[in-house]
Design a protein around this motif. Structure first.
Motif, PDB file in Angstrom:
ATOM      1  N   ALA A 250       0.680  -1.098  -0.005  1.00  0.00           N
ATOM      2  CA  ALA A 250       0.040   0.027  -0.223  1.00  0.00           C
ATOM      3  C   ALA A 250       0.873   1.257  -0.054  1.00  0.00           C
ATOM      4  CB  ALA A 250      -0.913   0.011   1.162  1.00  0.00           C
ATOM      5  N   GLU A 251       2.012   1.315   0.728  1.00  0.00           N
ATOM      6  CA  GLU A 251       2.946   2.390   0.719  1.00  0.00           C
ATOM      7  C   GLU A 251       3.511   2.554  -0.534  1.00  0.00           C
ATOM      8  OE1 GLU A 251       4.836   5.884   2.525  1.00  0.00           O
ATOM      9  OE2 GLU A 251       2.882   4.475   3.325  1.00  0.00           O
ATOM     10  N   ALA A 252       3.892   1.438  -1.152  1.00  0.00           N
ATOM     11  CA  ALA A 252       4.537   1.740  -2.386  1.00  0.00           C
ATOM     12  C   ALA A 252       3.796   2.282  -3.605  1.00  0.00           C
ATOM     13  CB  ALA A 252       5.207   0.221  -2.775  1.00  0.00           C
ATOM     14  N   LEU A 253       2.321   1.882  -3.340  1.00  0.00           N
ATOM     15  CA  LEU A 253       1.346   2.462  -4.309  1.00  0.00           C
ATOM     16  C   LEU A 253       1.130   3.720  -3.913  1.00  0.00           C
ATOM     17  CD1 LEU A 253      -0.670  -0.673  -5.038  1.00  0.00           C
ATOM     18  CD2 LEU A 253       0.883   0.223  -6.495  1.00  0.00           C
ATOM     19  N   ARG A 254       1.377   4.481  -2.873  1.00  0.00           N
ATOM     20  CA  ARG A 254       1.158   5.754  -2.756  1.00  0.00           C
ATOM     21  C   ARG A 254       2.148   6.788  -3.271  1.00  0.00           C
ATOM     22  NH1 ARG A 254       0.582   4.295   2.676  1.00  0.00           N
ATOM     23  NH2 ARG A 254      -1.628   3.759   3.335  1.00  0.00           N
ATOM     24  N   ALA A 255       3.052   6.303  -3.925  1.00  0.00           N
ATOM     25  CA  ALA A 255       4.257   7.086  -4.618  1.00  0.00           C
ATOM     26  C   ALA A 255       3.466   7.872  -5.735  1.00  0.00           C
ATOM     27  CB  ALA A 255       5.357   6.218  -5.126  1.00  0.00           C
TER      28      ALA A 255
END
Length: 77
Positions: free
Chosen positions: A62-67
């Motif tokens: 999820a954090e990676a897709l927030r980029a």
């Protein structure tokens, strides 16, 4: 998210993010869950995996897709 759960080392699984101390990739966890496997299925298939590690993998993804990246998705004609 407990970042110590997820590690990346170029000498392990070509540097893909894995659960620390294993060769279980975040990618594998996501693929299996997306294919309909349950958390219980994953835990049974991978005895070194824990619920906390699975949660950490999901949080990492999820954090990676927030980029701020645009992911073009083609709409079927």
């Amino acid at each position: 998210m407990k970042t110590e759960w997820i590690v990346s080392d170029p000498s392990i699984m070509m540097g893909k993010p894995v659960i620390a101390g294993t060769r279980i990739t975040v990618e594998l966890i996501l693929e299996k869950l997306a294919a309909g496997e349950t958390v219980e299925d994953l835990l049974e298939a991978h005895p070194r995996l824990t619920r906390e590690a699975i949660q950490a993998a999901l949080a990492f993804a999820a954090e990676a897709l927030r980029a701020d990246v645009v992911y073009p998705i083609k709409v079927p004609a």
